[in-house]
Design an enzyme around this catalytic site. Sequence first.
Site, PDB file in Angstrom:
ATOM      1  N   SER A 237      43.274  58.457  48.295  1.00  0.00           N
ATOM      2  CA  SER A 237      42.117  58.395  47.142  1.00  0.00           C
ATOM      3  C   SER A 237      40.901  57.527  47.357  1.00  0.00           C
ATOM      4  CB  SER A 237      42.784  58.120  45.800  1.00  0.00           C
ATOM      5  OG  SER A 237      41.843  57.944  45.004  1.00  0.00           O
TER       6      SER A 237
ATOM      7  N   LEU B 195      35.389  61.518  41.298  1.00  0.00           N
ATOM      8  CA  LEU B 195      34.185  61.937  40.945  1.00  0.00           C
ATOM      9  C   LEU B 195      33.393  61.515  39.661  1.00  0.00           C
ATOM     10  CD1 LEU B 195      33.561  65.795  41.752  1.00  0.00           C
ATOM     11  CD2 LEU B 195      32.106  64.511  40.183  1.00  0.00           C
ATOM     12  N   HIS B 196      34.031  61.728  38.373  1.00  0.00           N
ATOM     13  CA  HIS B 196      33.823  61.245  37.196  1.00  0.00           C
ATOM     14  C   HIS B 196      32.408  61.622  36.729  1.00  0.00           C
ATOM     15  CE1 HIS B 196      37.483  59.185  38.431  1.00  0.00           C
ATOM     16  NE2 HIS B 196      36.949  58.207  39.088  1.00  0.00           N
TER      17      HIS B 196
ATOM     18  N   CYS C  52      46.829  55.327  35.543  1.00  0.00           N
ATOM     19  CA  CYS C  52      45.540  55.316  36.327  1.00  0.00           C
ATOM     20  C   CYS C  52      44.536  54.363  35.935  1.00  0.00           C
ATOM     21  CB  CYS C  52      45.016  56.774  36.430  1.00  0.00           C
ATOM     22  SG  CYS C  52      43.936  56.910  37.677  1.00  0.00           S
TER      23      CYS C  52
ATOM     24  N   CYS D  19      37.575  50.627  35.218  1.00  0.00           N
ATOM     25  CA  CYS D  19      38.915  50.108  35.791  1.00  0.00           C
ATOM     26  C   CYS D  19      39.259  48.944  35.778  1.00  0.00           C
ATOM     27  CB  CYS D  19      38.502  50.594  37.496  1.00  0.00           C
ATOM     28  SG  CYS D  19      39.879  50.094  38.251  1.00  0.00           S
TER      29      CYS D  19
ATOM     30  N   GLU E 147      50.478  45.635  42.437  1.00  0.00           N
ATOM     31  CA  GLU E 147      51.323  46.268  41.698  1.00  0.00           C
ATOM     32  C   GLU E 147      51.495  47.641  42.306  1.00  0.00           C
ATOM     33  OE1 GLU E 147      50.715  44.767  37.280  1.00  0.00           O
ATOM     34  OE2 GLU E 147      49.352  46.030  37.955  1.00  0.00           O
TER      35      GLU E 147
ATOM     36  N   CYS F  27      39.581  44.417  43.790  1.00  0.00           N
ATOM     37  CA  CYS F  27      38.870  45.566  44.410  1.00  0.00           C
ATOM     38  C   CYS F  27      37.464  45.129  44.333  1.00  0.00           C
ATOM     39  CB  CYS F  27      38.990  47.122  43.795  1.00  0.00           C
ATOM     40  SG  CYS F  27      38.023  48.276  44.412  1.00  0.00           S
TER      41      CYS F  27
ATOM     42  N   CYS G  19      34.101  49.563  39.478  1.00  0.00           N
ATOM     43  CA  CYS G  19      33.855  50.750  38.574  1.00  0.00           C
ATOM     44  C   CYS G  19      34.139  50.264  36.992  1.00  0.00           C
ATOM     45  CB  CYS G  19      34.860  51.823  38.944  1.00  0.00           C
ATOM     46  SG  CYS G  19      34.743  52.299  40.850  1.00  0.00           S
TER      47      CYS G  19
ATOM     48  N   CYS H  50      52.687  55.006  43.739  1.00  0.00           N
ATOM     49  CA  CYS H  50      51.409  54.822  43.690  1.00  0.00           C
ATOM     50  C   CYS H  50      51.183  53.458  44.526  1.00  0.00           C
ATOM     51  CB  CYS H  50      51.135  55.082  42.558  1.00  0.00           C
ATOM     52  SG  CYS H  50      49.026  54.588  42.361  1.00  0.00           S
TER      53      CYS H  50
HETATM   54  S1  SF4 Z   1      38.488  52.709  40.493  1.00  0.00           S
HETATM   55 FE1  SF4 Z   1      39.264  52.408  42.512  1.00  0.00          FE
HETATM   56  S2  SF4 Z   1      37.429  51.716  43.648  1.00  0.00           S
HETATM   57 FE2  SF4 Z   1      36.951  51.764  41.391  1.00  0.00          FE
HETATM   58  S3  SF4 Z   1      37.179  49.627  40.842  1.00  0.00           S
HETATM   59 FE3  SF4 Z   1      39.170  50.773  40.390  1.00  0.00          FE
HETATM   60  S4  SF4 Z   1      40.349  50.362  42.351  1.00  0.00           S
HETATM   61 FE4  SF4 Z   1      38.262  49.779  42.831  1.00  0.00          FE
END
Ligand code: SF4
Lengths: 345, 226
Positions: free
Chosen positions: A188, A211-212, A329, A118, A91, A111, A115, A104
């Site tokens: 990023s 960073l988070h 995001c 996400c 996407e 991925c 994370c 974007c």
């Molecule tokens: S935040 Fe970015 S690096 Fe982390 S799982 Fe999602 S897409 Fe991957």
Amino acid sequence: MPEILYGKTLDELKEWVKELGMPGFTAGQIADWLYKKDIHSIDEMSNLSKKNRELLASKASFGLIPYTTVQESTDGTKKYLFPAGNHKFIEAAMIPDKDRKTLCVSTQVGCKMGCLFCMTGKQGFQGNLSAGEILNQMRSIPEGPEISNIVYMGMGEPLDNLEAVMKSLEILTADWGYGWSPKRITVSTIGIVPAMKQFLEKSDAHLAVSLHSPFDEERKKLMPVQQVYPLKEVLSEIRSWDFGRQRRVSFEYIVFSGLNDTPAHVKELARVLDGIRCRINLIRFHAIPDTPLPSSNDQSVLNMKEALNKKNILTTIRKSRGEDIYAACGLLSTKELVKRENSDF
Amino acid sequence: MGTGIRAIKNLRLFPTPLVWKQELAPEVYVLGFKREEDFLPGQVVGISHSLELEPRLYSIASGNKDESLEILFNVNPEGALTPILGNQNPGNILQLSKPFGSFTLNENRASYWIAAGTGIAPFRSYLRSGLPAPIELIHGGRQLQSFYFQDEFLQKLPSGYVRCCTQEKGENLYEGRLTNYLREHTALQLDANFYLCGSAEMVVEVRDILLAKGVSYQQIIAEIYF
Ligand code: SF4
Ligand SMILES: Cc1cc2nc3c(=O)[nH]c(=O)nc-3n(C[C@H](O)[C@H](O)[C@H](O)COP(=O)(O)OP(=O)(O)OC[C@H]3O[C@@H](n4cnc5c(N)ncnc54)[C@H](O)[C@@H]3O)c2cc1C
């Protein structure tokens, strides 16, 4: 498999036309047609001889991939779905804002970084995109010619697909390519240090680092990459570069209210970022299905912004866009389209 | 080759002779080097066969008092490094980094160790380094031969070693995916720590199962072989 022209760098084109026995200068002509003109087929490359066009067409395809579907948000954000081979999909989100249109782009199908917050991470990894597939997300949407900025923040970790990402940056910024200023581009990363170092060496595009949490143990639980490439090392690498003038570094910080927005976090952020000319982008957390993490409330995001500003850290709050169509995001996912392949578990 | 996606340039490498090599299953090898460094169980080393190819990361599979430093890997036929590593012989010089990383065990809490494929490596290091045994070590693999180091685990963990096998049946094997085993598990100690190691797909799926069962995300520690 025929070669795919769109996404080749000038050097690759030169090598390839040489193999086909064409004169060297045709590489520049082809690059011109690929990246500067609005054509869709080899046949339209009218300054190449008919013989050469036929030869090219017998060995290669132009390589543009039309999007499959588009969804539009009430705020004007659009989410495009593209096929990426073999039942895979990615996407791209187009975000209009006053006189800007930001795109974007995705760099991987899924991925590997896992994370916790996400949606893309939840679908696992199904493959890398080529440079052509990355740039096609701009080229094959109606707003393509009006795109003012590109952010590599869609599906995937760009620096886990370094080669294709670097090629796409070369095509975007080279005179023979799109001729963009690198200042219109942000890549990023969650901080894969060695690849980040190569990116910083070879490109002038801006850098954004997720960073988070400034605390080791907490960041590990949110982002497993912290185990091998801890924030400390990411920041030490960043410190060795000159940011703040031509090139910017920003830190993305998703606010999980009550969890990573405490005074202790603000204090530690100020400490670890000390001496780096940067900006922090606070991002509201959109609760993804079954997440154990708390959403952000507007007041806590504002409070954190003020607290960071008081510490002299330039801090902004990222506007949330396209939430209703899952284009915001961390919400991009094509998980339901993934077919499970044979695996170890 | 070698400009690859997992580029780890600038990790400092040291020429190190390969001391021994063992094939555990087709295209799955253990490489043994002389251990020169102290390390924490759960750490990794970067390895390459030459300075031209960026190193890849491998969990240390041996104990921190063992004479040799061992890594376990499977050959990815399309990969740049592993087909070359699979062809190395004792005496050949490889390039190794110092150990680093922090997938380390909190010894003060009871734990489950969950691995898929070669993700078993750090758990062998935990055990061989004398760290407290887990409540269960749960390993997912396709065939009986996929349970690397199983003789050692069967001996050291007579009651807490679970092999989830997707393609073969056998004595004392759980027949099915490790995710099914976890879903069906009715007696998981939800307040234990959960250490996960292997592919992203395994880690994200297992993490979701554990969260759905009520495990706090703060008790889930994952090493992803990205
Ligand atoms: S935040 Fe970015 S690096 Fe982390 S799982 Fe999602 S897409 Fe991957
Ligand atoms: C912390 C950590 C610990 C690890 N520990 C272990 C371990 O103990 N044991 C183990 O077996 N593995 C481990 N790994 C994985 C290991 O580091 C390697 O990734 C793996 O062995 C594959 O290496 P390779 O060089 O053969 O493949 P690579 O060359 O890295 O390729 C991997 C895949 O990517 C594709 N690819 C390669 N280059 C490109 C490109 N330019 N564009 C598109 N696709 C490409 C290939 O087709 C291949 O399928 C670990 C990884 C991490 C991050």
